[in-house]
Design an enzyme around this catalytic site. Sequence first.
Site: not given
Ligand code: GCV
Length: 740
Positions: A330, A409, A437
Site C-alpha cells: 500500500e 483484509d 475497521e
Molecule cells: C495500517 C488495511 C487498512 C489500512 C491498514 C492496512 C494494513 O488496508 O485499511 O488502514 O494500514 O490494512 O494492515 O497495513
Amino acid sequence: MEENAVKNWTQLWLNYIPKKEHGNIDYIKNYCICGFGKEESIVGHAMKELGSGVKGMLGVEPEEVEKSSFTAGLMIVQKLSMKEEYSMKEEYFMEEEHSMDEEHSMEERYSMEEKHSMEEKYSMREEHSMEESPFINEGEYRLSEEAGTLLLEASDGSGLLYGVFHILRLIAMEKPLKGTNVLCRPDNPLRMLNHWDNMKGSIERGYSGESFFFNDNKMILDERTRDYARLAASVGINGVVINNVNVNDAATWLITPKYLNNLKKLSELFTCYGIRLFLSLNFAAPMSLGGPDSADPLDEQVITWWQQKITEVYTAIPNLGGFLVKADSEGRPGPFTYGRTQADGANMLADLVKPYGGVIIWRCFVYNCTQDWRDYKTDRARAGYDNFIHMDGDYHDNVILQIKNGPMDFQIREPVSPLLGGLKKTNQMLEVQAAQEYTGHQIDVCYLIPLFKEVLDFNTYCAPQYSTVADVISGRTFGNGYAGMAAVSNTGNDENWTGNDLAAANFYGFGRLAFSTSLTAEEIAEEWIRMTFLGRMEAKHAMEEDHSMEEDHAMEVLDTLKQILMESRSTYEKYTSPLGIGWMVNPHIHYGPSVDGYEYSRWGTYHRADHLGVGVDRTDRGTGYAGQYYEPNASMYNNIDTCPEELLLFFHHVPYTHRLKNGKTLIQHIYDSHFEGVEEVKEMIAGWESLKGKVPEDSYVRVRERFEKQLWNAREWRDQVNSYFYRKSGIGDERGRMIY
Ligand code: GCV
C-alpha cells in the site's frame, strides 16, 4: 471505596469495587514471598496491584510477613520453569503410574490430565531443537490452595504478575479461592497489541478517540499510560507496538535522539508490567534521516547506516523488543524497489538486532494495490502466499512473519490465510484486528472472539498432528520459539478506552485468548462481564444507601449481555456482505454499505455480481487460490458442493438460483439473512433496554446511543444489499417483503 469507582470506566475490568467475600480474605490478609528479588520492578508492581485490588474489593490491605512467621495466607514462591520442573518430576510420574491402584496421593498437585497435556506439549517441542527465544519460558505460574494457604509458584516476574492478576480475577468474579488448583503457561510466547497510532494523535482505523501515546508529534507518558500497561498485563499481553505500521513523517524520527529518552521511559514502565516495547520502522528511514540515498538492504552503506542506528537505539533502550515492518505494501517502501526479496530486507535488520536479543516482525500483507478490475486472473487473495511461500526457510531465526488471519483484509468472514502453516520452516505469528475497521467501527456491537477462535481452531493439515492454526502460531507444530498472536488494538483516549463500552470485551478477550487459546469465547465473555459489570450497581446502591433495588440482578445482566455478545458477530454478518464475499462497504471509511463501492477500484476487492450470479471463482477454473491449501482443504474449497456455505461466494461464482443445503435459493438466502439481521439488532436493543437500572446509567446511555446508530446502519445495509440484488437478478422475495 472511592465515590466514583462505580462510574469509573478508565479502569475497565480492573475497577476493584467491593465484592462478596466468600472467605477469600483469609487467603490474602498475609503474604510471604520467597525467591523473588523484591528490587525487581515487576515484583514490586505485582504486589502493589495485589494491594490495591484486594483493598478495593475486600477492604483489607495485605500485609507482608517473614517466612518464619508465616502461618496462613498467600505464599509466593519462585520456581524453576515448569518445563524443567516437569522433567525432574518425570520419574515421579512413572512411579505414580506403576502404583495406580494405591491411594492416588498426587500431593505434588499435578493432575493426570495436566501431566499428559504437559507431556504432549514438551515432547512435541523437544523433537525440534528449540530456537533461543527470550519469550519461551516467561509467564508460567501455578496457583493452588491447601489447608488455608494459597500457593502461587511462578517461573519469573511475569509469572508472578499473571498469578496475581489471576487471584484478583477470581475475587472480582466472586469465586472462592478455596480449592483453586491451576497450572498456567502462556500458549503463545508473544502476545502483542499493534497500535496504528500516528504521532499527530490520530489513529488509523481508530474508533475510540485519539492516541494516548502521541499528540502533536510528542510522546505522552502519564497515569493513563500506566493504566494501559496494567490492563494489558492483566490479560497477559507481553509486547506492544506503539506506532502505526504506516510510518510517516515524525514517526520515522522515533529512532532518533529526539524521542529515545521518552521511549526509554516508556519501555521501563512497560517492563514493570512484563511488556516489551516495539516500534514500527520505516524501511526507507536511511533516506529520510540523512543517511544514504537508498534503502537497498544489500547495499553496504545502507547496512552500515542501520547498524549504527540500531546500536544507538538499543544503547538507549536496552529492553526494546524489536521492530515491526510493513514493507512493499500500500505504497510503503520495501526491498522490492531494489529488486530484492522480502527475506533480504527482513534478514538484514534481523542480523543487526540479534546481538541485542531483538526480533524483526515482518508483515505478509504484501499485494498489488493497483489492480485492474477487468483482470480476472490477478487475485489479491493469492498475494500473501505467492509473495512469501517460495522463500520458506530463508528467513533468519529472529524474523517472525506476521500473517493476517485471512488472505484479504479483516472482513467479517474470510477463509483462514493458507500461509499459516503453509510456511513450515519460518517463524510465524497471527495478526487479527480488534479495531472494528470492517466490523462496525465500535458503533455496531461485534464481539470478535468467536471469529478469532474459528481461526485458531482451523485445521491447516500442515502436519500429521498439531496442525491447527493455534498449534502453528504457538510454535508447537514446528518447534519455533518465536511465535504468537498480535491484534490491531481497538483502544484510544476515550474515557472508556474503546468507544463502545461493549467493545472492551474484544480488548480483554484478545489478551485472554492469546494467553490460553483453549478458552472458549463464551468463557471469556462471561469473565469480562462479571469483572466489568457485575457488582457495580450493588456497590452503587450500598454507597447511596438506596435499598429500593436490592435484588441481585447479576444473573440477568450476565445472561443478557452474554447473549448479546455471543450473537453479535453472526448478526453483523447477516446484514452486511453475504457468504464470505466481503467488502461492499463505503470506500475509505469502511462503514456502511456501498455494494459497488470497491467493484471498479484498484484494490482487488471485487464481488463480480451480474444479472445471473455473484461471487469470485477462486477454484482451479478461476484464480486457483483454493489450491494454496493443503489437502483435503484445497479440494473442499474447490468444489461447490463441499465448500462451507458461509464461504461460498468467496470461492465460487454462484447463480442466484443455486440451492443451498437448506433448500433455499442463494437469492432468497440473501434476502432472508438481511431481514433477519435487522430483526436481531432490534432484539439486541430490547435485551440492552431490559438492563436499564441494572447496569450503570452512563454506560446504559452510551451503549443505547450506539445501538440506535447500529440499527440505522443495519437497515441501510439490508435495503441497499437487497435492492441491489433484486435489481440485478430481477427475482423477487418469496415472502413479498419490501425491497426497493
Ligand atoms: C495500517 C488495511 C487498512 C489500512 C491498514 C492496512 C494494513 O488496508 O485499511 O488502514 O494500514 O490494512 O494492515 O497495513
